[in-house]
Design a protein around this motif. Structure first.
Motif: not given
Length: 958
Positions: A810-817, A819-822, A830-835, A865-871
């Motif tokens: 769940s934690i890694l999925t949240f972080l990936s989400d 990173f993949d916000l767009e 929202f992208v600016r706040i994220r960055d 983990v790989t997907y999070s790093l990829l995102a």
């Protein structure tokens, strides 16, 4: 000497001391000792010591083997020669045994060969070195033969802490030495007493799947020796292993495939087929018959593609496999089950015919093949059906025996499904029906001997999904027959399962309305027979109400009466509280089919039956009640709200009964089981009712917020997730929801300010970050600009390395989400706040992710983990590569070489430039493998990356 004496004393205590505590302490001491640097010398000394007893020899040989496998890098660079000399001396010393010690020493030498390049062993690598040793010391050949046996096996042993490049190189070295190895083994064949050992070594080398031409193997002395041994009595186990490996070898793509191995196949298959007569030879040893069955099964599994062509030669193999299937011992017969499944796939899947081109050609060839194999599958149905019959002494079966019997039944059910896919369900049903009539006739048409009939009914149940709903010849007779069965528990249980499985047929039957009352009576009878039978009846009741709901709409009152008796235990019914939920679900489906006015009345009655006992209980002290006294009724509410698809009606009921829900919320917020049940009911009410529940939602959210801050129940978070999903985009709820998420997340971030606290509350972490991902998707306008967003990202960073699988995901999925916000929210603000939040934390996040890949998390999490790093890399491109380079540079070069790190960073850079991600996955696996190759390296890497060095300072929550 001090260490040697300590080891001897500990071993003596471990094996001989009467006190359990002392034995446990000795075991711990020995395990700790095996990890030390001193273990090398101590184990070696004790193995060379002629006074060491068997226990010491076994322990020290295991220690030395483990040290060579895992800790070879501990030794100085010049230690190889001395270690090899010592191990060779030991191999000679123990060439006659003890076998356990000799095997461990052999594995240690093989592991040494994995670590050390072939050139260090001299010209021709370890095999040539071994040949020279055997020539110089023929008296030690048995010990050297064992080394030759384990050598190829160690190629695939991932306990050996070798780098991936070296492991691949070792496999190439052995492959190039195959001819020399077989030459040694051929020379040893002349020693009669070593023949079994030689053949075992040959089988081991065949597992390398090196492409030796079939013509060469077909006339090889080792192959002919194995084939000639098939006629020995007792059968040579080693020869069976060789022939089995030869079969797999011929079918392996790396060996050139079946076409390249035809000469060898033409030699071995006739020899195997000649063994068919032994299958029915009662004088033959059972282990020998198993070995023969295994060979036939190997032939079938390996050559199924050839067999599926339906040639005359292939049908000889098919009939031989039917012989194996007919063997009375299930362990032998079941060896063929995988073949029948693979053959079914070959015959029915379109891919098998793709080379034929046109649809007409494909259909014609498919029909031709099906026609050829149908008689075999008809025989198969008859051969396996009897195996599901209850044994006469079934009542005396142990738990394990009963479990094994059930597994047998399900294995047979799978075979019957394969047959139904070839023959058609209706044809298979006719075969089984004939068997049922025969069984009935043999017992005087009254089923007094119930076991044969029950077995056939089970088989009919197994193929239910493949019998057409318009079948009109057999199923009416079967349904009529069910009404006359004796009241025997197992028989009635299977009858109930069968009725439920054919619910779609019942709905489509022309006489459905007239049949259903008698079917319901069977189920009522089942509910009163035994708990297992009642469970089957309740499940069948659910299936029938699901598929026949339109036909049952007029019988709601009758169904409700049955339901009331079942949940109240009236009429002798034995339906458990858990199984009663199937009845709740069943009535919910029928209510869904009613017009809204009628549905409201029906649902009101059902909810009243659940609410009344709750309200009675609430009049007493709720604190002292057992959770089960409440949840059994609340769960029925949950199922009604879930399965009655009338939003207005459900909303009316939740509003009506909110008062009792409120009482329970306030009385037992500390009780996890009760709160989970209550939140589940509220979740389904929200999901089904949608915006019709708007009047209640405000107070529901207020209860969640208040009690979560006091009692930290994870279920409050998952109920909030459902509310966010339904109301997240509703402007009228914005204030409610903003307050909700800020309150819940603020409190959660204070609860989890270190990995220790996340580990202590994995359920909260799981549900918190599932809720956070929902907020990103359904109400980003409330969540992303919120002041709680940055602390929640920090909290996620803390929790990445939590060992709990679901929380980590769940934690890694949240972080990936994030990173993949767009992908979900492409709004610049929202992208600016994220960055602004991620970029300052990017280097730390990357360091933790790489530490997770390198051992901070189990290797089973690599994909996530790989997907999070990829995102992260796809979003921040070369900036992310820079963060990764900074992290990788922290890892000592003894753990990860410059070349290995460069390959990984290049793959990451390729992703940043938008190339294919598959190469990254391979390099991530290599990085992970290298950094986890042993405990010392893993600890070194983690100490460098420091994934746990990140804590939040708790802030007070208002």
């Amino acid at each position: 000497m001090e260490h040697q004496n300590a080891v001897k004393e500990a071993l003596n205590a471990l094996y001989h001391h009467p006190d359990d505590t002392v034995r446990v302490q000795a075991d711990r001491f020995l395990q700790t000792f095996q990890g030390t640097l001193d273990a090398w010398q101590v184990a070696d000394n004790l193995l060379h010591d002629s006074s060491s007893n068997l226990e010491t020899l076994i322990f020290c040989s295991q220690t030395l083997r483990s040290k060579v496998q895992r800790d070879f890098e501990e030794l100085p660079s010049g230690a190889f020669q001395k270690l090899r000399e010592s191990l060779t001396t030991l191999l000679k010393k123990f060439h006659k045994g003890p076998p356990k010690v000799r095997t461990q020493i052999s594995i240690a030498v093989a592991a040494l060969a994995v670590h050390v390049p072939a050139a260090d062993w001299g010209d021709g690598g370890i095999v040539s070195w071994l040949r020279d040793e055997m020539n110089m010391h023929p008296e030690y050949v048995p010990g050297f033969l064992e080394l030759l046996t384990v050598l190829p096996e160690e190629t695939f042993n991932y306990k050996i802490a070798a780098r991936p490049d070296r492991r691949r190189q070792f496999e190439k070295e052995l492959t190039s030495q195959m001819e020399a190895a077989l030459s040694i083994l051929t020379a040893c064949l002349s020693i009669i007493e070593l023949k079994e050992q030689v053949l075992e070594a040959f089988a081991s080398w065949l597992r390398l799947r090196h492409g030796i031409p079939g013509a060469v193997l077909a006339c090889h002395p080792l192959v002919h020796s194995a084939l000639s041994s098939l006629n020995c009595d007792p059968l040579s186990e080693a020869s069976v292993n060789v022939i089995s490996e030869l079969i797999h070898h011929t079918a392996s793509p790396s060996s050139g495939g079946i076409s390249a191995q035809t000469p060898l196949i033409q030699v071995i298959v006739p020899q195997i087929l000649s063994l068919k007569t032994h299958l029915r030879d009662s004088s033959k040893d059972e282990e020998d018959v198993k070995a023969i069955g295994r060979l036939f099964a190997d032939v079938g599994d390996s050559y199924v593609e050839l067999i599926a062509t339906g040639s005359d030669e292939s049908m000889v193999i098919v009939h031989a496999l039917l012989e194996v299937t007919s063997h009375p011992e299930f362990d032998i017969a079941s060896m063929t089950f995988n073949f029948w499944h693979s053959l079914q796939l070959m015959l029915t899947k379109r891919d098998s015919y793709s080379s034929l081109g046109s649809e007409a050609s494909i259909e014609a060839e498919r029909n031709r093949r099906l026609h050829i194999f149908q008689p075999a599958y008809q025989s198969l149905v008859s051969l396996v059906g009897f195996r599901v019959q209850y044994p006469e002494d079934y009542q005396g079966l142990s738990y394990e025996d009963l479990k094994e019997f059930k597994q047998t039944r399900y294995a047979v059910a799978d075979v019957l499904i394969d047959a139904a896919l070839i023959l058609g369900g209706d044809t298979t049903l006719k075969i089984l029906h004939m068997k049922l009539l025969e069984a009935n006739a043999q017992t005087g048409n009254n089923f007094q001997e119930w076991r044969p009939a029950e077995a056939i009914l089970f088989c009919i149940w197994a193929i239910s999904n493949y019998v057409s709903v318009v079948e009109a010849e057999v199923m009416p007779q079967v349904m009529a027959l069910l009404q006359n069965l004796p009241q025997q528990a197992q028989l009635l249980q299977t009858a109930c399962l069968l009725v439920g499985a054919y619910s779609k047929w019942l709905n489509a039957a022309p006489a459905s309305v007239s049949i259903l009352p008698s079917i319901i009576r069977i189920l009522m009878s089942g509910m009163g027979t035994s708990e297992d039978c009642a469970a089957a009846a309740a499940l069948a009741f659910r299936h029938i109400c699901d598929d026949c709901r339109k036909n049952l709409c007029g019988y709601f009152e009758d169904l409700f009466a049955i339901y009331c008796m079942a949940i109240n235990g009236g009429g002798g019914y034995k339906v458990s509280a858990e199984d009663s939920l199937n009845l709740v679900e069943a009535l919910g489906m029928v209510v869904t089919e009613l017009p809204l006015d009628q549905a409201k009345g029906a649902l009101e009655k059902l909810c009243f039956s659940a609410a009344s006992p709750l309200e009675e209980t609430a009049k007493e002290d709720l604190d002292k009640k057992h959770a089960r006294e409440l949840t059994v009724h609340i769960d029925r509410f949950a199922f009604l709200f879930r399965y009655v698809n009338h939003p207005e009606a459900v909303a009316a009921e939740i509003n009506k009964h909110w008062a009792i829900f409120r009482v329970i919320f306030d009385a037992r917020p500390w009780d996890m089981r009760t709160m989970e049940s209550l939140c589940r009911a509220c979740k389904y009410a929200v999901r089904t009712s949608g915006r019709y529940i708007i009047n209640t939602i405000g107070e529901m959210l207020a209860k969640i917020q208040f009690h979560y801050q006091q009692h930290h129940q994870p279920c409050f978070l998952y109920l909030s997730s459902e509310v966010i999903k339904i109301f997240g985009s509703d402007p009228s709820c914005a204030d409610y929801l903003k307050n909700l998420i800020e309150t819940l997340f603020a409190h959660t971030t204070c609860l989890m300010t270190s990995i220790k606290e996340v580990t202590a509350r994995p359920d909260i972490a799981d549900d918190c970050f599932l809720l956070a991902s929902r907020c990103l998707r359904y109400c980003p306008h409330l969540f992303i600009p919120s002041p709680i967003f940055p602390p929640l990202v920090d909290c996620a960073m803390i929790g990445i390395t939590v060992q709990h699988r679901e929380a980590c995901h769940s934690i890694l999925t949240f972080l990936s989400d994030i990173f993949d916000l767009e992908k979900s929210v492409n709004e610049e603000q929202f992208v600016r706040i994220r960055d602004n939040i991620i970029i300052p934390r990017g280097a730390t996040i990357t360091r933790i992710l790489i530490a997770s890949l390198a051992g901070a998390l189990p290797s089973s999490r690599l994909d996530t983990v790989t997907y999070s790093l990829l995102a992260l890399t796809r979003t921040y491109r070369l900036q992310a590569v820079g963060w990764a380079k900074e992290s990788v540079s922290l890892i000592p070069r003894t753990a990860l070489t410059e070349t290995e790190s460069t390959k990984f960073l290049q793959a990451l850079s390729d992703v940043a430039y938008g190339t294919d991600v598959n190469s990254l996955i391979g390099h991530v696996e290599e990085l992970s493998d290298v950094c986890r190759r042993n405990r010392t390296v893993q600890d070194l890497v983690q100490a460098a990356l420091k994934p746990l060095e990140l804590n939040l300072v708790a802030a007070p929550v208002s």
